[in-house]
Design an enzyme around this catalytic site. Structure first.
Site, short mmCIF file in Angstrom:
data_model
loop_
_atom_site.label_atom_id
_atom_site.label_comp_id
_atom_site.label_asym_id
_atom_site.label_seq_id
_atom_site.Cartn_x
_atom_site.Cartn_y
_atom_site.Cartn_z
N ASP A 61 9.28 2.83 1.82
CA ASP A 61 8.10 3.57 2.27
C ASP A 61 7.93 3.27 3.76
O ASP A 61 7.46 2.20 4.13
CB ASP A 61 6.88 3.12 1.46
CG ASP A 61 5.58 3.74 1.96
OD1 ASP A 61 5.56 4.28 3.09
OD2 ASP A 61 4.58 3.67 1.23
N LYS B 236 2.60 9.92 7.97
CA LYS B 236 1.68 9.66 9.10
C LYS B 236 2.01 10.37 10.42
O LYS B 236 1.45 11.41 10.70
CB LYS B 236 1.52 8.17 9.28
CG LYS B 236 0.67 7.57 8.13
CD LYS B 236 0.07 6.23 8.48
CE LYS B 236 -1.11 5.89 7.60
NZ LYS B 236 -0.76 5.35 6.26
N PHE C 67 0.85 -1.19 0.00
CA PHE C 67 0.00 0.00 0.00
C PHE C 67 0.88 1.24 0.00
O PHE C 67 1.69 1.44 0.90
CB PHE C 67 -0.93 0.05 1.22
CG PHE C 67 -1.90 1.20 1.14
CD1 PHE C 67 -3.06 1.10 0.40
CD2 PHE C 67 -1.61 2.40 1.77
CE1 PHE C 67 -3.93 2.18 0.29
CE2 PHE C 67 -2.48 3.48 1.67
CZ PHE C 67 -3.65 3.36 0.92
C1 LIG Z 1 -0.91 5.47 4.86
C2 LIG Z 1 0.14 5.02 3.95
C3 LIG Z 1 0.39 5.65 2.73
C4 LIG Z 1 -0.48 6.76 2.20
O1 LIG Z 1 -0.48 7.88 3.02
P1 LIG Z 1 -1.62 8.98 2.85
O2 LIG Z 1 -1.20 10.07 3.77
O3 LIG Z 1 -2.91 8.34 3.21
O4 LIG Z 1 -1.59 9.40 1.42
C5 LIG Z 1 1.45 5.20 1.97
N1 LIG Z 1 2.23 4.19 2.39
C6 LIG Z 1 2.02 3.56 3.56
C7 LIG Z 1 2.95 2.47 3.97
C8 LIG Z 1 0.97 3.94 4.38
O5 LIG Z 1 0.75 3.28 5.51
#
Ligand SMILES: *Cc1c(COP(=O)(O)O)cnc(C)c1O
Length: 400
Positions: free
Chosen positions: A222, A251, A137
């Site tokens: 990420d 986050k 994700f």
């Molecule tokens: C939440 C998340 C995203 C996306 O972040 P947003 O602020 O919702 O765009 C991308 N990568 C990971 C691993 C996430 O947990």
């Protein structure tokens, strides 16, 4: 306006992209939130790994108030002090040399992808494909979505998504098979969050690093969910003894104020020239002041080291439940306070029951209870959650 009317208006005025329980959150403090009816909840979702300091940490609130009175926004046409201080802190904490600030996770992943492509353009190489993991994700914008290995999110938009390459998480051979001269980077969550807390193996990450070195492609981590202390180290890559070329965070960075960043090694970062990338709000003084306060508090209160210990305590307790309910619970796994409990069936009913009992938890990938509590969580609050889960598992007749 009370709960019922607000929810009616939500249905009337908001695009119906979220399904939410029938309560309206009103205020919070430490580990707790209250809805409009005054019902109290212990929060083990933490705003999806955002509220690392819980709700309304006084020092964080003070820093935000102070900056709001001074300068909220000034755009990137001008220098501002908090942005520069925050960038220095992030460089000192991480393996990177230069920072770019955005406003959300998806946005900084987009930026990281652009930077990787630009890096090769500078060398007159046309590398424009990203290798990503199945069940990953990375966000909902076009580029980030193209790298999100979940059909339910990509499905309706395949026609407008760039064709990236999907490989299998923890399977180095599948990555090797996907590498060709068009590939610019491998993008990976070292711990997949959204798909149910899946931890990359040492072997896989080490192998990825070697493969990227050998093939001359970039490795992008990420750490939007797992970064900034959640796993018991400042960054998850530190568990693996390797360094990514580009790191994305968001986050919890601003303690609840929207901000994200991507951080890269100098030789990569320097391929961005003035005008190559930009955003109006990115790194604005208010968000950066919040992030500076957040990072300082993490250090002052030694929250990252404590997170490791609390995570072990938490997992032990959850494993106790697994022993008690082996017919319902498949596995407990996690790192620090990023913890998952895989069930043998879907978990949505358990989430509902917990909510009724005054505990907020989340279910990822249908059958994994995902716990991302604020890093300030105490053992007694973990005990409280375990007590509720015990009751719920005892009562519930899951349709197994
Ligand atoms: C939440 C998340 C995203 C996306 O972040 P947003 O602020 O919702 O765009 C991308 N990568 C990971 C691993 C996430 O947990």
């Amino acid at each position: 306006m009370k709960t019922k009317e607000l929810i009616e208006n939500e249905k009337k005025y908001l695009m119906q992209t979220y399904s939410r329980p029938a309560m309206v959150l009103d205020k919070g403090g430490e580990m707790k939130v209250w809805d409009l009816e005054g019902k109290q909840y212990y929060d083990f979702i933490g705003g999806i790994a955002v509220n690392a300091l819980g709700y309304s940490h006084p020092k964080l609130v003070q820093a935000i108030k102070h900056q709001a009175e001074k300068l909220i926004h000034c755009s990137n046409l001008f220098y501002s002090e908090p942005q520069i201080i925050l960038a220095q802190m992030l460089v000192e904490f991480s393996c990177g040399d230069k920072v770019f600030f955005g406003n959300s996770g998806a946005e900084v992943n987009e930026g990281a992808i652009k930077l990787a492509v630009k890096y090769f353009k500078e060398q007159n190489k046309d590398k424009h494909k990203i290798i990503y993991m199945k069940n990953s994700f990375h966000g909902r914008t076009i580029g980030a979505l193209a790298a999100t290995g979940q059909y339910k999110y990509q499905n309706d938009y395949l026609a407008i998504l760039p064709k990236f390459k999907e490989v299998i998480f923890n399977d180095l051979d599948s990555v090797k098979a996907a590498v060709d001269e068009e590939v610019a980077a491998v993008l990976i969550e070292p711990i997949q969050g959204e798909s149910g807390i899946k931890i990359a193996t040492q072997e896989f990450i080490k192998g990825l690093r070697e493969l990227c070195n050998k093939e001359g492609i970039l490795l992008i981590f990420d750490e939007i969910q797992c970064g900034l202390g959640r796993t018991g180290k400042m960054f998850a890559y530190q568990h693996y003894g390797i360094e990514p070329d580009i790191l994305t965070i968001a986050k919890s960075l601003g303690g609840g104020i929207p901000i994200g960043a991507f951080i890269a090694k100098d030789k990569i970062a320097s391929s961005f020239k003035p005008g190559d990338h930009g955003t109006t709000f990115g790194g604005n003084p208010l968000a950066c002041a919040a992030a500076i306060a957040n990072l300082k508090i993490l250090q002052e209160e030694d929250l990252i080291r404590k997170c490791q210990k609390k995570g072990e305590y938490f997992k032990d307790k959850l494993k106790g439940l697994k022993e008690k309910y082996p017919e319902k619970i498949e596995e407990v796994r996690g790192l620090g306070l990023m913890v998952g409990m895989e069930l043998k069936e879907e978990g949505q009913d358990i989430v509902k029951k917990c909510l009724e009992e005054g505990v907020l938890i989340n279910c990822a990938a249908k059958n994994v209870l995902r716990f991302l509590p604020p890093l300030i969580v105490e053992e007694k609050e973990i005990d409280y959650l375990i007590g509720i889960l015990d009751k719920v598992f005892k009562d519930i007749n899951l349709c197994f």
